[in-house]
Write a protein that holds these residues in place. Structure first.
Motif, mmCIF file in Angstrom:
data_model
loop_
_atom_site.group_PDB
_atom_site.id
_atom_site.type_symbol
_atom_site.label_atom_id
_atom_site.label_comp_id
_atom_site.label_asym_id
_atom_site.label_seq_id
_atom_site.Cartn_x
_atom_site.Cartn_y
_atom_site.Cartn_z
ATOM 1 N N THR A 46 -3.267 8.715 -6.894
ATOM 2 C CA THR A 46 -4.205 9.103 -5.837
ATOM 3 C C THR A 46 -3.740 8.697 -4.452
ATOM 4 O OG1 THR A 46 -5.496 7.046 -5.973
ATOM 5 C CG2 THR A 46 -6.124 8.843 -7.452
ATOM 6 N N GLY A 47 -2.877 7.677 -4.369
ATOM 7 C CA GLY A 47 -2.410 7.219 -3.062
ATOM 8 C C GLY A 47 -3.449 6.420 -2.299
ATOM 9 N N ASP A 48 -4.484 5.945 -2.980
ATOM 10 C CA ASP A 48 -5.537 5.159 -2.319
ATOM 11 C C ASP A 48 -4.938 3.848 -1.830
ATOM 12 O OD1 ASP A 48 -7.705 3.732 -1.494
ATOM 13 O OD2 ASP A 48 -8.882 4.039 -3.307
ATOM 14 N N ILE A 49 -5.010 3.626 -0.529
ATOM 15 C CA ILE A 49 -4.342 2.490 0.092
ATOM 16 C C ILE A 49 -4.904 1.150 -0.385
ATOM 17 C CG2 ILE A 49 -5.756 2.068 2.145
ATOM 18 C CD1 ILE A 49 -3.119 2.366 3.781
ATOM 19 N N GLU A 50 -6.157 1.148 -0.856
ATOM 20 C CA GLU A 50 -6.764 -0.092 -1.355
ATOM 21 C C GLU A 50 -6.007 -0.638 -2.557
ATOM 22 O OE1 GLU A 50 -11.019 -1.553 -3.244
ATOM 23 O OE2 GLU A 50 -11.009 0.140 -1.866
ATOM 24 N N SER A 51 -5.407 0.261 -3.330
ATOM 25 C CA SER A 51 -4.654 -0.161 -4.512
ATOM 26 C C SER A 51 -3.365 -0.886 -4.144
ATOM 27 C CB SER A 51 -4.315 1.057 -5.379
ATOM 28 O OG SER A 51 -5.486 1.737 -5.774
ATOM 29 N N ALA A 52 -2.962 -0.783 -2.882
ATOM 30 C CA ALA A 52 -1.721 -1.424 -2.449
ATOM 31 C C ALA A 52 -1.939 -2.820 -1.873
ATOM 32 C CB ALA A 52 -1.025 -0.540 -1.398
ATOM 33 N N TYR A 53 -3.191 -3.243 -1.714
ATOM 34 C CA TYR A 53 -3.471 -4.531 -1.071
ATOM 35 C C TYR A 53 -2.775 -5.684 -1.787
ATOM 36 C CZ TYR A 53 -7.143 -2.363 1.789
ATOM 37 O OH TYR A 53 -7.835 -1.584 2.680
ATOM 38 N N ASP A 54 -2.908 -5.735 -3.102
ATOM 39 C CA ASP A 54 -2.312 -6.843 -3.851
ATOM 40 C C ASP A 54 -0.789 -6.790 -3.808
ATOM 41 O OD1 ASP A 54 -4.691 -8.025 -4.547
ATOM 42 O OD2 ASP A 54 -4.878 -6.955 -6.434
ATOM 43 N N LEU A 55 -0.230 -5.590 -3.715
ATOM 44 C CA LEU A 55 1.229 -5.445 -3.703
ATOM 45 C C LEU A 55 1.863 -6.049 -2.455
ATOM 46 C CD1 LEU A 55 1.535 -1.741 -4.958
ATOM 47 C CD2 LEU A 55 1.801 -3.830 -6.307
ATOM 48 N N ILE A 56 1.148 -5.986 -1.330
ATOM 49 C CA ILE A 56 1.732 -6.476 -0.080
ATOM 50 C C ILE A 56 1.192 -7.842 0.337
ATOM 51 C CG2 ILE A 56 2.209 -4.160 0.797
ATOM 52 C CD1 ILE A 56 -0.272 -4.649 2.656
ATOM 53 N N ALA A 57 0.299 -8.416 -0.515
ATOM 54 C CA ALA A 57 -0.278 -9.725 -0.164
ATOM 55 C C ALA A 57 0.800 -10.785 0.004
ATOM 56 C CB ALA A 57 -1.273 -10.148 -1.244
ATOM 57 N N GLN A 58 1.896 -10.655 -0.740
ATOM 58 C CA GLN A 58 2.978 -11.637 -0.677
ATOM 59 C C GLN A 58 3.640 -11.699 0.694
ATOM 60 O OE1 GLN A 58 6.558 -10.276 -2.897
ATOM 61 N NE2 GLN A 58 5.406 -8.365 -3.238
ATOM 62 N N PHE A 59 3.467 -10.665 1.500
ATOM 63 C CA PHE A 59 4.123 -10.610 2.813
ATOM 64 C C PHE A 59 3.221 -11.100 3.945
ATOM 65 C CE2 PHE A 59 5.958 -7.041 0.291
ATOM 66 C CZ PHE A 59 7.214 -7.597 0.085
ATOM 67 N N GLY A 60 1.994 -11.511 3.605
ATOM 68 C CA GLY A 60 1.107 -12.109 4.591
ATOM 69 C C GLY A 60 0.828 -11.211 5.783
ATOM 70 N N LYS A 61 0.902 -11.797 6.973
ATOM 71 C CA LYS A 61 0.578 -11.083 8.207
ATOM 72 C C LYS A 61 1.489 -9.884 8.417
ATOM 73 C CE LYS A 61 0.106 -11.805 13.206
ATOM 74 N NZ LYS A 61 0.233 -12.789 14.312
ATOM 75 N N GLU A 62 2.783 -10.040 8.077
ATOM 76 C CA GLU A 62 3.731 -8.924 8.229
ATOM 77 C C GLU A 62 3.346 -7.755 7.330
ATOM 78 O OE1 GLU A 62 6.690 -8.821 10.282
ATOM 79 O OE2 GLU A 62 5.519 -10.414 11.220
ATOM 80 N N GLY A 63 2.842 -8.061 6.140
ATOM 81 C CA GLY A 63 2.396 -7.001 5.228
ATOM 82 C C GLY A 63 1.192 -6.257 5.762
ATOM 83 N N ARG A 64 0.235 -7.022 6.317
ATOM 84 C CA ARG A 64 -0.959 -6.383 6.888
ATOM 85 C C ARG A 64 -0.589 -5.523 8.089
ATOM 86 N NH1 ARG A 64 -2.852 -11.590 5.786
ATOM 87 N NH2 ARG A 64 -2.709 -12.228 7.990
ATOM 88 N N MET A 65 0.374 -5.992 8.885
ATOM 89 C CA MET A 65 0.826 -5.218 10.038
ATOM 90 C C MET A 65 1.489 -3.919 9.582
ATOM 91 S SD MET A 65 3.416 -6.432 13.075
ATOM 92 C CE MET A 65 2.601 -8.033 13.127
#
Length: 683
Positions: free
Chosen positions: A145-164
């Motif tokens: 589906t490409g729902d961006i919410e499903s990617a939150y846990d995948l990028i959590a390891q990158f902290g602020k840079e991931g959120r950016m």
């Protein structure tokens, strides 16, 4: 409906998972009646009834015969996924139809923005920002589906840079342009929706439902107990300098020139169209936004995250200064919007009605909308149908809101009157066995008039045509709560029984008996975290919201490890689905009353008059309590214990008991409750 849901119906003969339930058959008949009557009605069905099939089949059968498209709206992503991935595919056996899952564009990754961000970061491959982008690229290629919410846990390891990174690739209206339509997830979902009989969406999108979206004839709002919250968010203007700054950065930024809209103009075009004048307005506006933030932050009450702005404050010197500064911002935003519209017209005269022109138009419209919001919040005198308030967090600009006190008339005008029929459904639509509270809040019936209010204070409302109202119905639930659930009401006279240390001690006593398997629900974040500090259990993981992972990750850990105590606040009271023995105990700190001082809550209490506690405060708390209770029994063979550590005054215990399913109950001090739990658990 017997053809499908009867003991010998199609579902029974063709599905090994089907279990005949008279409640599901009754539910489906009620839905069918509402559709045929072109009505608006509440149908409540407890957990395990099979509500989704109960409303999908009557709608699909009717739409196949008489035409029209069906919109299914839910609050949670989990239920959307269940309907889209499980329930609708099952029904393809019985009906020839297409279905689609549609989300707002901001829920998707923009592949154009992702490509630009990767190209821009090619020289900095060692940075977490770049690695986060690569993870998002891989996710976008593989996720269905490409729902961006499903990617939150995948990028959590990158902290602020991931959120950016996530913010830099999220789809926006000015990036969702016609040249992207062949590979854009949002446009693909819209195309699928146009070819579909059933569309699944969330509450916010369903309430908005732009004219450019596929026409819908029938609407179902599942998890409708939270529809008032979604409508409050959507129908009230919001003003935040952060939102304006975000839009400005996409239009022009000295730091990220290569990816902004104005950077797409050549040097010759910059001169030709007078782009420098727009840049000057942008720089002036940035200064005004900073001055506005400095002023408002200096005037706020530091101890309060949310604060209502009452009528007497609107004539104060402080508010006058804020309004004057807001007018300067509004004027500058309108000026920027006009200049961008002028640029668009110049481009159209040169026959450049291209993608860049499309982005320019969307930017102009957006800035015009921000200016209108500023006018609505700061320059229009509040009326008794709305509440003006602000929200403040550390290191962020203040957000101002004007929220409707009663969303019922807006639901009637913008939702109910648009559709042939509307079903409002959930497992929790009653309070103490009655539907009147929910019908009033959702605009189906007129709120009672409190004689203590002055005539001028009584709101004139747009009412639903009484002929369209279908009498609400609860079909009950198929589970045997009497034998499956022990409800414990803890009675203590000591003053420290509600202190974090005392709560922690009681949680530990229960958890030692059950070896975890517990969800503990709180109404306050700080109190919950303080309780966690005082819990020490050998061999049992103690996890807390805000500290130990996302909501999804924490629930997954409870599902995988029964020796877990999971602590959560408001968002954990509903939507948590952990069937089986891994969740056998739900501990509720206290009846979940909203704390006084919450702007909307206070205004709505005032709006119902002197009987505010019984007519608003208690019903809202009991609805949340029902949701929390409902986390325990998710399937027929589940069983367990619900413990309410502080059930409150005995004067409303009867209402609590009428709100919850009938089950075995003990109302005693903690020592006696613990002994009963020990005996129950041994069985």
């Amino acid at each position: 409906m017997n053809k499908f849901f009867g003991a010998n119906g199609l579902l029974a003969s063709d599905s090994e998972l089907f279990v005949f339930r008279k409640e599901q058959l009754e539910y489906a008949k009620a839905v069918s009646k509402t559709i045929e009557s072109e009505g608006v009605g509440i149908v409540e069905g407890g957990t395990g009834v099979g509500k989704t099939l109960g409303y999908l089949i009557p709608h699909i059968e009717y739409a196949k015969q008489f035409g029209g498209r069906i919109l299914i709206a839910t609050r949670t992503k989990n239920l959307q996924d269940q309907i889209f991935r499980k329930d609708l595919p099952l029904l393809k056996k019985y009906f020839d139809f297409n279905f689609a899952l549609l989300k707002g564009r901001e829920n998707y990754i923009c592949r154009g923005r992702l490509k630009e961000a990767l190209e821009r970061s090619e020289l900095f491959k060692e940075l977490d920002y770049y690695h986060a982008l690569k993870v998002l690229e891989d996710f976008d290629e593989k996720d269905e589906t490409g729902d961006i919410e499903s990617a939150y846990d995948l990028i959590a390891q990158f902290g602020k840079e991931g959120r950016m990174a996530l913010n830099d690739v999220r789809a926006t209206d000015d990036t969702c342009t016609s040249d992207h339509r062949n590979f854009c997830r949002h446009y693909r979902a819209l195309r699928d929706s146009e070819k579909s009989l059933v569309i699944v969406a969330n509450h916010h999108l369903a309430l908005l439902w732009p004219q450019s979206f596929p026409e819908v004839r029938y609407a179902v709002f599942d998890e409708a107990h939270s529809l008032e919250d979604a409508a409050t968010d959507l129908f009230g203007p919001i003003f935040s300098t952060a939102l304006i700054r975000s839009r400005l950065r996409r239009l022009y930024s000295r730091e990220k020139k290569s990816i902004t809209i104005l950077s797409k103009f050549s040097r010759a075009e910059i001169e030709k169209y007078g782009i420098f004048e727009i840049v000057e307005i942008i720089e002036e506006l940035k200064i005004l936004l900073s001055e506005f933030d400095s002023l408002t932050l200096s005037k706020k009450f530091d101890s309060e995250i949310k604060r209502r702005i009452k009528d007497q404050e609107l004539i104060s010197e402080n508010w006058s200064q804020i309004v004057d500064e807001a007018k300067r911002v509004e004027t500058a935003v309108r000026k920027l919007s006009r200049e961008i519209f002028t640029l668009q017209k110049k481009m159209e005269k040169e026959d450049e009605s291209n993608v860049l022109c499309e982005k320019i138009n969307k930017s102009a419209l957006s800035f015009e909308e921000y200016a209108n919001y500023a006018e609505n919040i700061f320059r229009i005198i509040p009326v008794d149908k709305s509440v003006l308030w602000y929200e403040s967090f550390p290191d962020r600009p203040i957000t101002y809101r004007r929220s409707p006190i009663n969303v019922g008339p807006m639901l009637v005008e913008n939702v109910y009157n648009k559709f042939h029929s509307v079903i409002l459904t959930s497992a929790t639509m009653q309070v103490s066995g009655e539907f009147s509270f929910m019908e009033e809040r959702l605009g189906i019936i007129s709120p009672e008039t409190d004689n203590s209010l002055e005539e001028s204070e009584v709101q004139k409302t747009i009412l639903l045509d009484p002929c369209r109202r279908i009498a609400p119905l609860s079909v009950g639930h198929p589970f045997d709560y009497k034998d499956k659930v022990l409800l414990c009401l803890v009675r203590e006279e000591s003053e420290n029984s509600s202190e974090p240390l005392s709560i922690a001690e009681r949680i530990m006593e229960i958890a030692k008996l059950t070896q975890g398997r517990m969800l503990a629900l709180f109404t306050n974040k700080l109190r919950m975290l303080e309780v966690k500090k005082n819990i020490n259990l050998d061999g049992i993981d103690v996890l807390a919201q805000y500290e130990d992972g996302s909501r999804y990750a924490l629930v997954r850990r409870l599902k995988s490890n029964p020796n877990t105590v999971l602590l959560g606040t408001r968002s954990f009271w509903e939507g948590i689905d952990v069937p089986g023995e891994n969740l056998s105990v739900v501990v509720i700190e206290k009846i979940p009353f909203t704390s006084p001082g919450e702007p909307l809550y206070d205004a709505r209490c005032e709006g119902v008059g002197k009987d505010w506690f019984m007519r608003y405060a208690l019903p809202t708390a009991l609805l949340t309590l029902r949701q929390g209770f409902g986390r325990l029994i998710r399937k027929e063979d589940d069983s367990g214990i619900v413990v309410i550590l502080n059930p409150g005054k005995k004067s409303y215990i009867s209402k609590i008991l009428r709100t919850l399913p009938e089950c075995k109950k003990i109302d005693a001090n903690f020592e006696s409750v613990l002994a009963e739990i020990k005996e129950w658990w041994a069985k």
